[in-house]
Design a protein around this motif. Structure first.
Motif, PDB file in Angstrom:
ATOM      1  N   ALA A   8     -16.759 -67.953 -65.497  1.00 20.37           N
ATOM      2  CA  ALA A   8     -16.396 -69.101 -64.661  1.00 20.37           C
ATOM      3  C   ALA A   8     -17.647 -69.928 -64.404  1.00 20.37           C
ATOM      4  O   ALA A   8     -18.558 -69.485 -63.696  1.00 20.37           O
ATOM      5  CB  ALA A   8     -15.777 -68.634 -63.341  1.00 20.37           C
ATOM      6  N   GLU A   9     -17.694 -71.118 -64.972  1.00 19.46           N
ATOM      7  CA  GLU A   9     -18.859 -72.012 -64.868  1.00 19.46           C
ATOM      8  C   GLU A   9     -18.361 -73.446 -64.943  1.00 19.46           C
ATOM      9  O   GLU A   9     -17.676 -73.825 -65.892  1.00 19.46           O
ATOM     10  CB  GLU A   9     -19.839 -71.702 -66.001  1.00 19.46           C
ATOM     11  CG  GLU A   9     -20.913 -72.740 -66.230  1.00 19.46           C
ATOM     12  CD  GLU A   9     -21.860 -72.881 -65.057  1.00 19.46           C
ATOM     13  OE1 GLU A   9     -21.847 -73.975 -64.433  1.00 19.46           O
ATOM     14  OE2 GLU A   9     -22.595 -71.919 -64.753  1.00 19.46           O
ATOM     15  N   ASP A  10     -18.696 -74.260 -63.917  1.00 17.77           N
ATOM     16  CA  ASP A  10     -18.179 -75.626 -63.885  1.00 17.77           C
ATOM     17  C   ASP A  10     -18.978 -76.591 -64.759  1.00 17.77           C
ATOM     18  O   ASP A  10     -18.477 -77.655 -65.122  1.00 17.77           O
ATOM     19  CB  ASP A  10     -18.133 -76.140 -62.440  1.00 17.77           C
ATOM     20  CG  ASP A  10     -19.517 -76.273 -61.824  1.00 17.77           C
ATOM     21  OD1 ASP A  10     -20.350 -75.371 -62.061  1.00 17.77           O
ATOM     22  OD2 ASP A  10     -19.770 -77.255 -61.105  1.00 17.77           O
ATOM     23  N   ASP A  34     -13.500 -73.232 -62.816  1.00 17.03           N
ATOM     24  CA  ASP A  34     -13.564 -73.172 -61.353  1.00 17.03           C
ATOM     25  C   ASP A  34     -13.087 -71.815 -60.854  1.00 17.03           C
ATOM     26  O   ASP A  34     -12.534 -70.999 -61.603  1.00 17.03           O
ATOM     27  CB  ASP A  34     -12.719 -74.282 -60.719  1.00 17.03           C
ATOM     28  CG  ASP A  34     -11.268 -74.237 -61.158  1.00 17.03           C
ATOM     29  OD1 ASP A  34     -10.573 -73.265 -60.810  1.00 17.03           O
ATOM     30  OD2 ASP A  34     -10.823 -75.179 -61.849  1.00 17.03           O
ATOM     31  N   GLY A  35     -13.309 -71.594 -59.546  1.00 13.93           N
ATOM     32  CA  GLY A  35     -12.977 -70.311 -58.948  1.00 13.93           C
ATOM     33  C   GLY A  35     -11.489 -70.038 -58.843  1.00 13.93           C
ATOM     34  O   GLY A  35     -11.054 -68.883 -58.920  1.00 13.93           O
ATOM     35  N   VAL A  36     -10.687 -71.091 -58.653  1.00 12.92           N
ATOM     36  CA  VAL A  36      -9.240 -70.909 -58.551  1.00 12.92           C
ATOM     37  C   VAL A  36      -8.683 -70.329 -59.841  1.00 12.92           C
ATOM     38  O   VAL A  36      -7.910 -69.361 -59.845  1.00 12.92           O
ATOM     39  CB  VAL A  36      -8.545 -72.244 -58.210  1.00 12.92           C
ATOM     40  CG1 VAL A  36      -7.029 -72.086 -58.249  1.00 12.92           C
ATOM     41  CG2 VAL A  36      -8.998 -72.745 -56.841  1.00 12.92           C
ATOM     42  N   GLU A  37      -9.096 -70.916 -60.968  1.00 13.70           N
ATOM     43  CA  GLU A  37      -8.637 -70.426 -62.258  1.00 13.70           C
ATOM     44  C   GLU A  37      -9.205 -69.044 -62.560  1.00 13.70           C
ATOM     45  O   GLU A  37      -8.541 -68.204 -63.185  1.00 13.70           O
ATOM     46  CB  GLU A  37      -9.034 -71.409 -63.353  1.00 13.70           C
ATOM     47  CG  GLU A  37      -8.506 -71.051 -64.741  1.00 13.70           C
ATOM     48  CD  GLU A  37      -6.991 -71.068 -64.839  1.00 13.70           C
ATOM     49  OE1 GLU A  37      -6.447 -70.448 -65.781  1.00 13.70           O
ATOM     50  OE2 GLU A  37      -6.340 -71.678 -63.964  1.00 13.70           O
ATOM     51  N   ALA A  38     -10.428 -68.785 -62.088  1.00 14.44           N
ATOM     52  CA  ALA A  38     -11.027 -67.469 -62.300  1.00 14.44           C
ATOM     53  C   ALA A  38     -10.201 -66.380 -61.613  1.00 14.44           C
ATOM     54  O   ALA A  38      -9.940 -65.322 -62.202  1.00 14.44           O
ATOM     55  CB  ALA A  38     -12.466 -67.454 -61.776  1.00 14.44           C
ATOM     56  N   LEU A  39      -9.783 -66.633 -60.382  1.00  8.72           N
ATOM     57  CA  LEU A  39      -8.955 -65.653 -59.666  1.00  8.72           C
ATOM     58  C   LEU A  39      -7.609 -65.466 -60.357  1.00  8.72           C
ATOM     59  O   LEU A  39      -7.117 -64.337 -60.492  1.00  8.72           O
ATOM     60  CB  LEU A  39      -8.753 -66.094 -58.218  1.00  8.72           C
ATOM     61  CG  LEU A  39      -9.915 -65.848 -57.259  1.00  8.72           C
ATOM     62  CD1 LEU A  39      -9.620 -66.458 -55.895  1.00  8.72           C
ATOM     63  CD2 LEU A  39     -10.183 -64.350 -57.119  1.00  8.72           C
ATOM     64  N   ASP A  53     -20.444 -68.495 -61.820  1.00  8.88           N
ATOM     65  CA  ASP A  53     -21.408 -69.439 -61.261  1.00  8.88           C
ATOM     66  C   ASP A  53     -21.216 -69.466 -59.744  1.00  8.88           C
ATOM     67  O   ASP A  53     -20.083 -69.386 -59.245  1.00  8.88           O
ATOM     68  CB  ASP A  53     -21.175 -70.827 -61.856  1.00  8.88           C
ATOM     69  CG  ASP A  53     -22.174 -71.845 -61.349  1.00  8.88           C
ATOM     70  OD1 ASP A  53     -23.320 -71.450 -61.047  1.00  8.88           O
ATOM     71  OD2 ASP A  53     -21.818 -73.031 -61.248  1.00  8.88           O
ATOM     72  N   VAL A  54     -22.309 -69.561 -59.012  1.00  8.51           N
ATOM     73  CA  VAL A  54     -22.202 -69.581 -57.552  1.00  8.51           C
ATOM     74  C   VAL A  54     -21.590 -70.900 -57.078  1.00  8.51           C
ATOM     75  O   VAL A  54     -20.636 -70.914 -56.299  1.00  8.51           O
ATOM     76  CB  VAL A  54     -23.585 -69.365 -56.898  1.00  8.51           C
ATOM     77  CG1 VAL A  54     -23.503 -69.591 -55.389  1.00  8.51           C
ATOM     78  CG2 VAL A  54     -24.078 -67.951 -57.183  1.00  8.51           C
ATOM     79  N   GLY A  58     -13.999 -76.353 -55.236  1.00 13.17           N
ATOM     80  CA  GLY A  58     -12.865 -75.584 -54.707  1.00 13.17           C
ATOM     81  C   GLY A  58     -13.332 -74.240 -54.183  1.00 13.17           C
ATOM     82  O   GLY A  58     -14.006 -74.156 -53.155  1.00 13.17           O
ATOM     83  N   ILE A  59     -13.013 -73.184 -54.890  1.00  7.22           N
ATOM     84  CA  ILE A  59     -13.464 -71.833 -54.529  1.00  7.22           C
ATOM     85  C   ILE A  59     -14.722 -71.525 -55.341  1.00  7.22           C
ATOM     86  O   ILE A  59     -14.689 -71.543 -56.581  1.00  7.22           O
ATOM     87  CB  ILE A  59     -12.366 -70.792 -54.826  1.00  7.22           C
ATOM     88  CG1 ILE A  59     -11.122 -71.077 -53.992  1.00  7.22           C
ATOM     89  CG2 ILE A  59     -12.878 -69.385 -54.555  1.00  7.22           C
ATOM     90  CD1 ILE A  59      -9.979 -70.119 -54.248  1.00  7.22           C
TER      91      ILE A  59
END
Length: 214
Positions: A8-10, A34-39, A53-54, A58-59
């Motif tokens: 996950a890296e934007d 993004d974090g939403v898609e990662a979850l 990625d920190v 979004g998340i």
């Protein structure tokens, strides 16, 4: 069987470059922005390891860590960050990350850290994933999956039917006699002579220590 990495890296350039490098290294990579898609991907198809990625819209990566750990997911997580302050690294580790890589990074360092994380968590082929993520943090030893808290053992996906032994069986080291312990405790420490301490100092200063940037 290749390990599956959820990346996950934007930053598009970094995401594509790292995805290609990991693929060439032999990993199966699922890359998201993004974090939403990662979850969502982690829930649908649990990976062997996550690279997050920190700073993401979004998340962010820290929130993804917290959600997964709150759910009992013990999948290894490697964080990517441009932040170099100690407080930022501590925040990531406290959120549930297992390791950190600071940008800009060399892909060889990412590969090495992923190998280290996967060595800690690898289980034999055929072990159900729920056994890999036991809350008690079971152990894998010579093809056996051990849960010390529940006193259960699996070989592959088959659980041993042997009755649990007493808790003393987990520690097979013989007890040290009290007399031996006391005799060692009463043995006085000898001070180093000036020649010995000088030699010790020369041995220590002869070693190379690398801390921080090279």
């Amino acid at each position: 069987m290749p390990h599956n990495v959820l990346l996950a890296e934007d930053d598009r350039a970094i995401r594509h470059a790292l995805e290609r490098a990991l693929t060439l290294e032999g990993y199966e990579v699922t890359a998201v922005a993004d974090g939403v898609e990662a979850l969502a991907r982690a829930h649908r198809h649990p990976p062997d390891v996550l690279v997050l990625d920190v700073m993401m819209p979004g998340i962010d990566g820290l929130q993804v860590c917290r959600v997964l750990r709150a759910e009992g997911d013990r999948t290894p997580i490697l964080m990517l960050t441009a932040r170099v302050e100690t407080a930022d690294r501590v925040a990531g580790l406290d959120a549930g990350a297992d390791d950190y890589v600071v940008k800009p990074f060399d892909v060889d360092e990412v590969f090495a850290r992923l190998r280290a994380l996967l060595r800690r968590t690898d289980t034999p082929v055929g072990v159900p994933r729920e056994q890999q993520r036991m809350p008690g943090g079971g152990l894998t030893v010579v093809g056996l999956r051990i849960d010390p808290q529940a006193r259960r053992v699996w070989r592959g996906n088959v659980r041993s039917s042997s009755p649990a032994r007493s808790s003393t069986s987990w520690n097979s080291s013989p007890a040290t006699p009290a007399s031996s312990r006391s005799s060692r405790a009463q043995t006085p420490l000898r001070e180093l002579s000036s020649s010995e301490s000088g030699a010790l100092g020369r041995q220590h200063t002869g070693r190379r220590h690398h801390v921080g940037w090279r």
